[in-house]
Design an enzyme around this catalytic site. Structure first.
Site, mmCIF file in Angstrom:
data_model
loop_
_atom_site.group_PDB
_atom_site.id
_atom_site.type_symbol
_atom_site.label_atom_id
_atom_site.label_comp_id
_atom_site.label_asym_id
_atom_site.label_seq_id
_atom_site.Cartn_x
_atom_site.Cartn_y
_atom_site.Cartn_z
ATOM 1 N N CYS A 8 0.745 -0.967 -0.146
ATOM 2 C CA CYS A 8 -0.048 -0.436 0.113
ATOM 3 C C CYS A 8 1.398 1.087 0.107
ATOM 4 O O CYS A 8 1.828 1.432 0.094
ATOM 5 C CB CYS A 8 -0.882 -0.284 1.271
ATOM 6 S SG CYS A 8 -0.246 0.248 3.064
ATOM 7 N N HIS A 33 16.161 -12.881 11.179
ATOM 8 C CA HIS A 33 15.371 -13.068 12.625
ATOM 9 C C HIS A 33 14.082 -13.025 13.122
ATOM 10 O O HIS A 33 14.347 -13.246 14.373
ATOM 11 C CB HIS A 33 16.155 -11.720 13.314
ATOM 12 C CG HIS A 33 18.015 -11.062 13.442
ATOM 13 N ND1 HIS A 33 18.444 -9.949 13.795
ATOM 14 C CD2 HIS A 33 18.820 -12.207 12.053
ATOM 15 C CE1 HIS A 33 19.762 -10.275 13.130
ATOM 16 N NE2 HIS A 33 19.636 -11.630 12.063
#
Length: 142
Positions: free
Chosen positions: A65, A98
């Protein structure tokens, strides 16, 4: 891999370029995105992508978006979803390594189409490191 993608009016050209890259690499794409620049509501495109990922219908999701924020907030309401807002390739890599992110959220108004394609490619080709990061990821879900 099966990839689910959704975008609002800020990113039909981004979606097109990303889908072309994914198909060229042999991925299956589930497309919920808008093909128009006419104003639409990003949750209408973020929820189906997040549902696909949460339900295991898709391996990964891509949402786009204007800022990447609203659609990421939408996706992160779903269980088993870890949508990461990424604005550069290195962030996309770290989101996978991570955080075991399974949806990449791209801010179309702040990245180029080429950057978006490179981020998606890096995101999909980066493995979760596990180890010390696994305990942290486990704490994300309530």
């Amino acid at each position: 891999m099966k990839i689910s993608i959704g975008n609002d009016h800020a990113a039909p050209d981004y979606k097109k370029a990303i889908v072309e890259m994914l198909v060229a690499k042999g991925h299956q794409v589930i497309n919920y995105g808008s093909d128009s620049t006419d104003s639409v509501d990003y949750p209408d495109f973020g929820h189906p992508v997040a549902t696909d990922v949460s339900d295991g219908k898709a391996d990964f999701g891509i949402i786009i978006c204007g800022s990447g924020n609203g659609i990421a907030m939408t996706a992160n309401k779903h269980q088993k979803v870890r949508a990461a807002l990424c604005w550069m390739k290195e962030i996309a890599i770290l989101a996978r390594q991570h955080n075991d992110a399974n949806i990449i959220s791209i801010p179309a108004r702040y990245t180029s189409i080429q950057q978006a394609v490179e981020m998606v490619d890096a995101f999909l080709n980066t493995e979760f490191e596990g180890g010390r990061h696994q305990n942290r990821v486990n704490k994300i879900s309530c």
